[in-house]
Structures are given as C-alpha cells and as structure tokens.
Design a protein around this motif. Structure first.
Motif, PDB file in Angstrom:
ATOM      1  N   GLU A   1      -4.772  11.716   2.866  1.00 23.09           N
ATOM      2  CA  GLU A   1      -5.502  12.782   2.179  1.00 23.09           C
ATOM      3  C   GLU A   1      -6.972  12.773   2.620  1.00 23.09           C
ATOM      4  O   GLU A   1      -7.490  11.771   3.090  1.00 23.09           O
ATOM      5  CB  GLU A   1      -5.395  12.607   0.663  1.00 23.09           C
ATOM      6  CG  GLU A   1      -3.975  12.725   0.150  1.00 23.09           C
ATOM      7  CD  GLU A   1      -3.869  12.564  -1.363  1.00 23.09           C
ATOM      8  OE1 GLU A   1      -2.976  13.195  -1.954  1.00 23.09           O
ATOM      9  OE2 GLU A   1      -4.679  11.810  -1.948  1.00 23.09           O
TER      10      GLU A   1
ATOM     11  N   HIS B   1     -13.737   8.663  -2.355  1.00 24.17           N
ATOM     12  CA  HIS B   1     -12.315   8.389  -2.517  1.00 24.17           C
ATOM     13  C   HIS B   1     -11.819   8.654  -3.934  1.00 24.17           C
ATOM     14  O   HIS B   1     -10.740   8.192  -4.303  1.00 24.17           O
ATOM     15  CB  HIS B   1     -12.011   6.936  -2.127  1.00 24.17           C
ATOM     16  CG  HIS B   1     -12.161   6.678  -0.663  1.00 24.17           C
ATOM     17  ND1 HIS B   1     -12.333   5.427  -0.123  1.00 24.17           N
ATOM     18  CD2 HIS B   1     -12.162   7.536   0.391  1.00 24.17           C
ATOM     19  CE1 HIS B   1     -12.437   5.521   1.198  1.00 24.17           C
ATOM     20  NE2 HIS B   1     -12.333   6.794   1.527  1.00 24.17           N
TER      21      HIS B   1
ATOM     22  N   TRP C   1      -5.568   9.191  -1.548  1.00 24.22           N
ATOM     23  CA  TRP C   1      -4.580   8.301  -0.964  1.00 24.22           C
ATOM     24  C   TRP C   1      -4.572   8.420   0.558  1.00 24.22           C
ATOM     25  O   TRP C   1      -5.173   9.336   1.132  1.00 24.22           O
ATOM     26  CB  TRP C   1      -3.192   8.641  -1.515  1.00 24.22           C
ATOM     27  CG  TRP C   1      -3.018   8.266  -2.957  1.00 24.22           C
ATOM     28  CD1 TRP C   1      -3.582   7.204  -3.591  1.00 24.22           C
ATOM     29  CD2 TRP C   1      -2.224   8.950  -3.938  1.00 24.22           C
ATOM     30  NE1 TRP C   1      -3.179   7.167  -4.910  1.00 24.22           N
ATOM     31  CE2 TRP C   1      -2.344   8.217  -5.147  1.00 24.22           C
ATOM     32  CE3 TRP C   1      -1.416  10.080  -3.920  1.00 24.22           C
ATOM     33  CZ2 TRP C   1      -1.689   8.605  -6.316  1.00 24.22           C
ATOM     34  CZ3 TRP C   1      -0.758  10.466  -5.079  1.00 24.22           C
ATOM     35  CH2 TRP C   1      -0.892   9.731  -6.266  1.00 24.22           C
TER      36      TRP C   1
ATOM     37  N   TYR D   1      -2.009   2.770 -11.611  1.00 27.30           N
ATOM     38  CA  TYR D   1      -3.379   3.242 -11.797  1.00 27.30           C
ATOM     39  C   TYR D   1      -3.807   3.205 -13.261  1.00 27.30           C
ATOM     40  O   TYR D   1      -4.996   3.020 -13.555  1.00 27.30           O
ATOM     41  CB  TYR D   1      -3.543   4.644 -11.192  1.00 27.30           C
ATOM     42  CG  TYR D   1      -3.545   4.601  -9.688  1.00 27.30           C
ATOM     43  CD1 TYR D   1      -4.699   4.285  -8.982  1.00 27.30           C
ATOM     44  CD2 TYR D   1      -2.385   4.832  -8.965  1.00 27.30           C
ATOM     45  CE1 TYR D   1      -4.697   4.201  -7.597  1.00 27.30           C
ATOM     46  CE2 TYR D   1      -2.360   4.754  -7.582  1.00 27.30           C
ATOM     47  CZ  TYR D   1      -3.527   4.439  -6.905  1.00 27.30           C
ATOM     48  OH  TYR D   1      -3.517   4.350  -5.529  1.00 27.30           O
TER      49      TYR D   1
ATOM     50  N   ARG E   1      -2.085  13.539 -11.929  1.00 30.94           N
ATOM     51  CA  ARG E   1      -1.991  12.305 -11.143  1.00 30.94           C
ATOM     52  C   ARG E   1      -3.385  11.683 -11.109  1.00 30.94           C
ATOM     53  O   ARG E   1      -4.370  12.316 -11.496  1.00 30.94           O
ATOM     54  CB  ARG E   1      -1.505  12.570  -9.715  1.00 30.94           C
ATOM     55  CG  ARG E   1      -2.292  13.636  -8.984  1.00 30.94           C
ATOM     56  CD  ARG E   1      -2.153  13.571  -7.478  1.00 30.94           C
ATOM     57  NE  ARG E   1      -3.128  12.636  -6.899  1.00 30.94           N
ATOM     58  CZ  ARG E   1      -3.364  12.536  -5.585  1.00 30.94           C
ATOM     59  NH1 ARG E   1      -2.701  13.293  -4.727  1.00 30.94           N
ATOM     60  NH2 ARG E   1      -4.265  11.692  -5.131  1.00 30.94           N
TER      61      ARG E   1
ATOM     62  N   VAL F   1       3.684   4.550  -9.662  1.00 33.65           N
ATOM     63  CA  VAL F   1       2.323   4.859  -9.219  1.00 33.65           C
ATOM     64  C   VAL F   1       1.400   5.090 -10.413  1.00 33.65           C
ATOM     65  O   VAL F   1       0.287   4.536 -10.478  1.00 33.65           O
ATOM     66  CB  VAL F   1       2.327   6.085  -8.290  1.00 33.65           C
ATOM     67  CG1 VAL F   1       0.903   6.511  -7.952  1.00 33.65           C
ATOM     68  CG2 VAL F   1       3.103   5.786  -7.012  1.00 33.65           C
TER      69      VAL F   1
ATOM     70  N   ALA G   1      -0.174   4.028  -2.824  1.00 34.20           N
ATOM     71  CA  ALA G   1      -1.376   4.720  -2.352  1.00 34.20           C
ATOM     72  C   ALA G   1      -1.088   5.783  -1.308  1.00 34.20           C
ATOM     73  O   ALA G   1      -1.895   5.998  -0.396  1.00 34.20           O
ATOM     74  CB  ALA G   1      -2.376   3.698  -1.797  1.00 34.20           C
ATOM     75  N   THR G   2       0.052   6.472  -1.456  1.00 35.04           N
ATOM     76  CA  THR G   2       0.361   7.589  -0.577  1.00 35.04           C
ATOM     77  C   THR G   2       0.988   8.718  -1.404  1.00 35.04           C
ATOM     78  O   THR G   2       1.621   8.461  -2.436  1.00 35.04           O
ATOM     79  CB  THR G   2       1.367   7.191   0.529  1.00 35.04           C
ATOM     80  OG1 THR G   2       2.622   6.849  -0.073  1.00 35.04           O
ATOM     81  CG2 THR G   2       0.849   6.013   1.349  1.00 35.04           C
TER      82      THR G   2
ATOM     83  N   ILE H   1       0.834  -1.201   0.000  1.00 34.80           N
ATOM     84  CA  ILE H   1       0.000   0.000   0.000  1.00 34.80           C
ATOM     85  C   ILE H   1       0.872   1.255   0.000  1.00 34.80           C
ATOM     86  O   ILE H   1       0.595   2.235  -0.701  1.00 34.80           O
ATOM     87  CB  ILE H   1      -0.933   0.009   1.223  1.00 34.80           C
ATOM     88  CG1 ILE H   1      -1.797  -1.262   1.265  1.00 34.80           C
ATOM     89  CG2 ILE H   1      -1.802   1.254   1.236  1.00 34.80           C
ATOM     90  CD1 ILE H   1      -2.632  -1.484   0.057  1.00 34.80           C
ATOM     91  N   GLU H   2       1.952   1.216   0.777  1.00 32.95           N
ATOM     92  CA  GLU H   2       2.829   2.383   0.911  1.00 32.95           C
ATOM     93  C   GLU H   2       3.504   2.750  -0.410  1.00 32.95           C
ATOM     94  O   GLU H   2       3.971   3.887  -0.575  1.00 32.95           O
ATOM     95  CB  GLU H   2       3.897   2.121   1.969  1.00 32.95           C
ATOM     96  CG  GLU H   2       3.360   1.909   3.375  1.00 32.95           C
ATOM     97  CD  GLU H   2       2.878   0.480   3.607  1.00 32.95           C
ATOM     98  OE1 GLU H   2       2.928  -0.336   2.656  1.00 32.95           O
ATOM     99  OE2 GLU H   2       2.449   0.175   4.733  1.00 32.95           O
TER     100      GLU H   2
END
Length: 236
Positions: free
Chosen positions: A150, A106, A147, A53, A142, A49, A37-38, A33-34
């Motif tokens: 956020e 989200h 994320w 996506y 982006r 990233v 999704a950050t 996840i790190e």
C-alpha cells in the motif's frame, strides 16, 4: 529560520517499550509479516488481523514518550513551522510528547480506516467486533495502518519539505525500506545537511554528513540542544 525535517523510526519508540517491527527471528510480535501486515492477510482472515492490531492499540496505554520524543517537541517549540517530523511509527508517542507538526506516513493505531467510504476516524476501541463506520454506517473498518503493498500517506508533502529543508535528520530507523530509504539522498541532492542518530549506523546508499551511534534518548536531546543553541546564536 533553519528548516528541519526529522524522520523517525522504530528505534525512537523502542526505548519506551514499543516492540520493533521485526524481531531477530523475522517475526512481528510472534506473527509472520504476511499474516498481519498485508491486504491479502486481511481478506483471508480479518479476525486475526483485527485482534492483532487491537492488542497493539491497547498496549499503547502501557507506554509513555521518552526523552527523545520530548526533545523533538521542545525543538518544535523553538522552530515552530520550521520543523516537520515524519514518522514511520504508528504509535502516538510523538503527539503525547507535544509534537504537532507531524506526518504519520504509515498511518496510526489510534485511527480506523473505512474500506467502504475512506473515512479515517480517530479510534480507541477494538475493531474485532466489526463496529460500524461513524461516517457511512458500514461495518467495513480496518486499522488505519499502511500495509505492505500500500502507498504511504502524504508523500508529496514529505518530499516537498525535504527538498526545501536545510537539515534532514534520521532518528532510529535503518533507512532501508523505500520510499523513506531515498530521503537522505533527496535531501543531500538539494543541499541539506544530513544527520543520523541511530543505535547502529545504517547502510544508506548516500552517507550522512554526521552519523552518531547510540540510544535515541541520549543522542536526540543532545542534538536538539545543539540546534537550539545554533539557532539562538544566529538570531543574536
């Protein structure tokens, strides 16, 4: 008219073939996840990233709404503005099923977010090539996905709808991540009847008035039939 707020999570789209957020090994489609999704991950390695996506966006073409998505669209047809669907999902299956009174708290895979100007254009192409923002021309796009760390979108609107609703239903979500985790408690505190339709009962701090376990594609159409029938009876 009965006012209903429905919160949906990964469980409603899993039956359409959309991968759930975390697998049994704690990874998201093979990634930590790190790492995807950050904001920090994007700053360190934007290419990885963006490609992650881009692949998820392209995968949307291989899935379709299921009976649960279609049932909620049918409920909107019966209730109109009396229904608000709040989804934690970033796919577009609710829209493709016909839902219009919808909040993506989200974000959405089929939108981009410009870091430079804040524009959120609809977006179906890859972002890994760093295309220009159609609003400001900067190459600062982006994914428009919220994320970790956020703030989710439209929290005020969501909370106002929950405070005013007669029924709050949670579908396909564990309800353990805030702020969504607090919604059943908020709805209950303001007198709403609370309903859970989930593969397994969640560990909500405040118990639901009605908790049903099973597949969303079976539970949701049956529940929608009940709601529509009750609404028709109240009008007659």
């Amino acid at each position: 008219m009965t006012r209903i707020v429905v919160l949906t999570g990964a469980g409603i789209s899993a039956e359409s073939g959309v991968p759930t957020f975390r697998g049994p090994d704690g990874l998201w489609e093979g990634h930590r996840i790190e790492d995807v999704a950050t904001p920090q991950a994007f700053d360190l390695d934007p290419g990885t990233v963006l490609r992650f996506y881009d692949a998820r966006r392209r995968a949307l073409t291989r899935v379709a709404p299921n009976a649960a998505h279609r049932a909620l669209a049918r409920l909107e047809g019966a209730l109109g503005d009396g229904l608000l669907v709040v989804t934690q999902n970033v796919d577009d299956l609710h829209e493709r099923a016909g839902s219009r009174n919808l909040v993506h708290m989200h974000g959405e895979l089929r939108r981009a977010l410009c870091v430079a100007c804040g524009a959120r254009p609809e977006w179906d192409e890859d972002l890994a090539g760093r295309p220009s923002c159609p609003t400001c021309g900067q190459r600062m796009l982006r994914p428009d996905v919220v994320w970790f760390g956020e703030m989710p979108y439209e929290l005020d609107r969501i909370e106002q709808a929950i405070v005013a609703c007669d029924v709050f239903a949670s579908i396909g979500t564990s309800g353990v991540v805030y702020p969504a985790a607090g919604y059943v408690a908020l709805a209950s505190a303001f007198g709403a009847r609370t309903v859970e339709l989930n593969l397994e009962p969640s560990d909500a701090d405040v118990p639901f008035d009605d908790a049903r376990a099973g597949r969303a594609s079976e539970l949701v159409p049956a529940w929608v039939d009940e709601v529509i029938a009750a609404e028709a009876s109240a009008r007659s």
